[in-house]
Scaffold this motif. Structure first.
Motif, PDB file in Angstrom:
ATOM      1  N   LEU A  17      15.478  -0.993  -4.222  1.00 23.55           N
ATOM      2  CA  LEU A  17      14.465   0.038  -4.434  1.00 23.55           C
ATOM      3  C   LEU A  17      14.505   0.983  -3.250  1.00 23.55           C
ATOM      4  CD1 LEU A  17      11.498  -2.153  -5.595  1.00 23.55           C
ATOM      5  CD2 LEU A  17      12.888  -0.650  -6.984  1.00 23.55           C
ATOM      6  N   ASN A  18      14.369   2.259  -3.529  1.00 24.37           N
ATOM      7  CA  ASN A  18      14.410   3.226  -2.450  1.00 24.37           C
ATOM      8  C   ASN A  18      13.015   3.723  -2.151  1.00 24.37           C
ATOM      9  OD1 ASN A  18      16.076   4.313  -0.618  1.00 24.37           O
ATOM     10  ND2 ASN A  18      17.356   5.361  -2.119  1.00 24.37           N
ATOM     11  N   ILE A  76      10.765 -14.304   8.126  1.00 19.97           N
ATOM     12  CA  ILE A  76      11.349 -15.622   7.927  1.00 19.97           C
ATOM     13  C   ILE A  76      11.279 -16.049   6.469  1.00 19.97           C
ATOM     14  CG2 ILE A  76      11.051 -18.071   8.496  1.00 19.97           C
ATOM     15  CD1 ILE A  76      10.143 -17.145  11.255  1.00 19.97           C
ATOM     16  N   LEU A  77      10.189 -15.680   5.802  1.00 19.22           N
ATOM     17  CA  LEU A  77      10.017 -16.140   4.430  1.00 19.22           C
ATOM     18  C   LEU A  77      10.667 -15.210   3.405  1.00 19.22           C
ATOM     19  CD1 LEU A  77       6.349 -17.378   4.772  1.00 19.22           C
ATOM     20  CD2 LEU A  77       8.376 -18.786   4.574  1.00 19.22           C
ATOM     21  N   LEU A  78      11.173 -14.090   3.876  1.00 23.34           N
ATOM     22  CA  LEU A  78      11.775 -13.112   2.976  1.00 23.34           C
ATOM     23  C   LEU A  78      12.854 -13.693   2.053  1.00 23.34           C
ATOM     24  CD1 LEU A  78      11.397 -10.079   2.483  1.00 23.34           C
ATOM     25  CD2 LEU A  78      13.292  -9.669   4.009  1.00 23.34           C
ATOM     26  N   ALA A  96       7.764  -2.069   8.249  1.00 23.27           N
ATOM     27  CA  ALA A  96       9.208  -1.841   8.347  1.00 23.27           C
ATOM     28  C   ALA A  96       9.975  -2.993   7.711  1.00 23.27           C
ATOM     29  CB  ALA A  96       9.626  -1.678   9.804  1.00 23.27           C
ATOM     30  N   ILE A  97       9.496  -4.223   7.905  1.00 21.66           N
ATOM     31  CA  ILE A  97      10.185  -5.373   7.327  1.00 21.66           C
ATOM     32  C   ILE A  97      10.039  -5.361   5.809  1.00 21.66           C
ATOM     33  CG2 ILE A  97      10.261  -7.889   7.275  1.00 21.66           C
ATOM     34  CD1 ILE A  97       9.233  -7.734  10.203  1.00 21.66           C
ATOM     35  N   GLY A 126      12.877  -5.189   2.910  1.00 21.02           N
ATOM     36  CA  GLY A 126      12.889  -6.010   1.705  1.00 21.02           C
ATOM     37  C   GLY A 126      13.097  -5.165   0.464  1.00 21.02           C
ATOM     38  N   LEU A 127      12.382  -4.052   0.372  1.00 19.32           N
ATOM     39  CA  LEU A 127      12.523  -3.167  -0.791  1.00 19.32           C
ATOM     40  C   LEU A 127      13.967  -2.743  -0.975  1.00 19.32           C
ATOM     41  CD1 LEU A 127       9.515  -0.674  -0.631  1.00 19.32           C
ATOM     42  CD2 LEU A 127       9.669  -2.900  -1.680  1.00 19.32           C
TER      43      LEU A 127
END
Lengths: 172, 499
Positions: B342-343, B47-49, B331-332, B336-337
């Motif tokens: 970013l990989n 939610i905060l992402l 996983a979340i 985000g990455l």
């Protein structure tokens, strides 16, 4: 929290049984698997000179999904489990709808009124009508929350949200 | 000692006022979502992402991981004071934590929980610091077949080791992999499974699904269950903290045991829940007076908390080094990455040194600051629970909508989030696990790409997955895990016949 626990209602009639929902979900998933398998077959599920085509991987996944769903349906139909386990009872379903229905209305409104006005309406409305909290407290809470969200996202973090007539009036 | 130098370098990246301020903000927000009923680690992070979308990746991940630490600490508050586990892995903490609170020893229980979470995470972070670079540089030699076999191992271990019905795990996983494939095919550029619907051309965003599955569905479930909160008050004084800390060395064996279990289970996917129960049960088995467990014994708080947090933290190790998350929250974070371009995977350690070591350093700092913060502010956060749920529920709904919209500025995603919310609610009620779905959705494209690249490389010969001892043994192990339920059933039947 206290507002939500009025009377215990363990004898509320079940709206659906877990077993029926289990089977229904498996049927829906089976249909979805069929649809996706067809689409991937159309895209091309075979091989060409560069390797597997675009539909190859998802086609076989659809088959796995279909297989697992069929297994689930057969297992539930053959199980001699009694039909007493309720998926959801009527009073519980009512409570779920109390939050789901306003959420759907909120998403609808958010397209016309913008996010911040819609959130104000959702929070104030929910607190007053579902939570039975005093109107002034509800309106104040909703107002503060919406303004804080506006300042955080629109001004501080530059995250652009859908906006409506009110924001336009204020020059945003 | 190269890891040590790199770690110092990481601290250097971290020590700016802006990053430190974001860290504190992340911790406070994290404790807040951890304390709220129906939210917790993965939901809070999801939610905060959106808050972090406009930040640079290092600040963003530092803030996100601090939200995560905060949520873990916050979860212990609800388990102990209110007997409500915020997460499945806090369930074991309530066994002895809540009885302690009932006996008026809430402060001791909380101190024990926070301190043991701190120790568990610290052990796991040390493990990450010293093992991750090695694993990453080893994995740099991986080709597509090796990667595919590791993905396969991840998926198969869910099916073989999960506690849920096997066919339901399989449903959840294949559905996740299918939805990951919607939209543009990354190898050929062809559109698939879109049915000509332009909104689907972008594909189904992982984070939108996660916000719906974890955020909205939790609200629906919490409403349905009509949680009645009756909590115990608690304020922690320095005297209590010191007393618990003085007592702690006596339980060193429990702490060590739980840390090892936690780290081990954290690296294998889906382990945190198992870790907390295993930590608790082992502590009980080795104790002299087993009957005192469940009645408010401090060791019963130490054991599951240490294990759960060691495993929650070490779940980040495979994510950073291999690009394979070991838990839902990992996983979340991985999702985000990708948002920041970013990989995740072995190359991250080479190409984005700043980022990786900043993150690892923030794990140390976030843990220490989090411990101090949470010990000193428990009463404030415990009072959050007295805020009526009728006020919190719509606010969470709004935050979810903001999150879902902000990812791609698409209204369609908000509707999708709502749909996933209902799907998550139904799935949870009929016992279809969500973790394999989440993992499949985030890894789906990479798994498919590595499979197809392997096939292109080998000219369609499946034997490429047994072409050398490394890839061969991983693939074989994966298949054994997949059929483990059948193997073990057959084995016990055989043994039953002979005896």
């Amino acid at each position: 929290m206290a507002q939500l626990q009025d009377e215990p209602a363990a004898d509320s009639p079940p709206v659906a049984h877990t077993r029926s929902i289990d089977i229904a979900v498996s049927v829906v998933l089976l249909a979805l698997a069929g649809l996706l398998a067809f689409d991937n077959w159309r895209t091309g599920m075979g091989w060409d000179e560069t390797g597997p085509k675009a539909g190859y991987f998802p086609f076989y996944l659809s088959l796995i999904l279909a297989g697992a769903s069929i297994y689930g349906i057969v297992k539930e139909l053959r199980a001699r489990r009694q039909l007493t386990e309720a998926f959801v009872r009527r009073d519980a379903l009512m409570r779920v709808m109390q939050v789901l229905a306003p959420t759907i209305v909120f998403v609808l409104l958010l397209q016309w009124l913008g996010l911040y006005v819609a959130s104000f309406l959702l929070i104030a409305g929910f607190m007053i009508f579902v939570g039975h909290i005093a109107a002034w407290k509800s309106v104040l809470t909703a107002l503060i929350f919406s303004v804080v969200m506006f300042v955080t996202f629109e001004i501080a973090f530059d995250v652009i949200m859908p906006k409506g007539p009110l924001e336009a009036l204020l020059g945003y | 000692m190269e890891a040590f130098e790199l770690l110092l370098y990481g601290f250097g990246v971290l020590l700016t006022w802006k990053t430190l301020a974001l860290m504190m903000l992340g911790l406070v927000l994290g404790i807040f979502v951890g304390v709220l009923p129906g939210l917790g680690g993965p939901n809070g992070v999801a939610i905060l992402l959106p808050l972090t979308f406009t930040m640079d990746p290092t600040s963003a991940i530092v803030m996100l991981s601090c939200i995560y630490w905060g949520a873990l600490f916050g979860g212990a508050i609800t388990s102990i004071l209110f007997n409500i586990p915020g997460e499945a892995w806090s369930v074991a903490t309530t066994f002895d934590g809540y009885p302690m609170a009932q006996q008026g020893k809430a402060a001791e229980a909380l101190t024990a929980a926070f301190t043991s979470s701190f120790i568990g995470s610290l052990v796991a972070v040390l493990l990450i610091t010293f093992l991750a670079p090695g694993i990453a540089s080893f994995a740099l030699r991986f080709g597509p077949p090796e990667f595919f076999s590791v993905y396969l191992l991840t998926f198969c271990s869910f099916v073989g080791l999960g506690r849920e019905d096997k066919h339901k795990t399989l449903i959840s996983m294949s559905l996740g992999l299918l939805l990951a494939g919607v939209g543009m095919d990354t190898v050929s550029g062809q559109l698939r499974m879109t049915f000509g619907w332009s909104e689907l051309f972008r594909g189904i965003n992982f984070l939108v699904a996660v916000i719906g599955l974890f955020g909205i569905s939790e609200i629906l479930l919490t409403m349905e269950e009509r949680l009645a909160l009756r909590g115990h008050a608690a304020a922690i004084s320095l005297r209590v903290v010191l007393r618990v800390w003085m007592e702690m060395p006596r339980y060193w064996l429990t702490l060590v045991r739980s840390s090892i279990i936690g780290c081990w289970l954290g690296i294998t996917p889906g382990g945190a829940i198992a870790a907390s129960f295993m930590g608790y049960n082992l502590a009980k088995r080795f104790a002299k007076d087993k009957e005192s467990f469940g009645k408010g014994r401090i060791e019963g708080v130490f054991a599951p908390e240490t294990a759960a947090h060691a495993s929650g933290t070490s779940a980040l190790l495979p994510m950073l080094a291999l690009g394979i998350p070991g838990s839902g929250t990992a996983a979340i974070l991985l999702g985000g990455l990708m948002v920041w371009g970013l990989n995740p995977g072995p190359l991250l350690f080479v190409e984005h040194k700043n980022f990786v070591w900043g993150l690892i350093a923030s794990m140390y700092l976030g843990n220490v600051v989090g411990l101090v913060l949470v010990l000193s502010t428990v009463p404030i956060f415990a009072s959050v629970l007295r805020v009526p749920f009728a006020a919190i529920a719509p606010m969470i709904v709004v935050s979810c909508a903001i999150g879902a919209f902000a990812i791609q500025n698409a209204m369609f995603d908000v509707w999708l989030m709502l749909l996933f919310g209902v799907v998550g609610y139904v799935f949870k009620k009929i016992g279809i696990p969500l973790a394999p779905f989440t993992l499949a959705l985030v890894l789906g494209n990479r798994a498919e790409d590595s499979f197809r690249l392997s096939m292109i490389g080998s000219g369609g010969d499946l034997r490429v997955f047994w072409s050398n001892s490394l890839v061969g043994s991983i693939t074989t192990l994966a298949l054994i895990l997949l059929f483990w339920p059948l193997i073990s059933a057959g084995w016990s039947r055989l043994r039953g016949k002979t005896t």
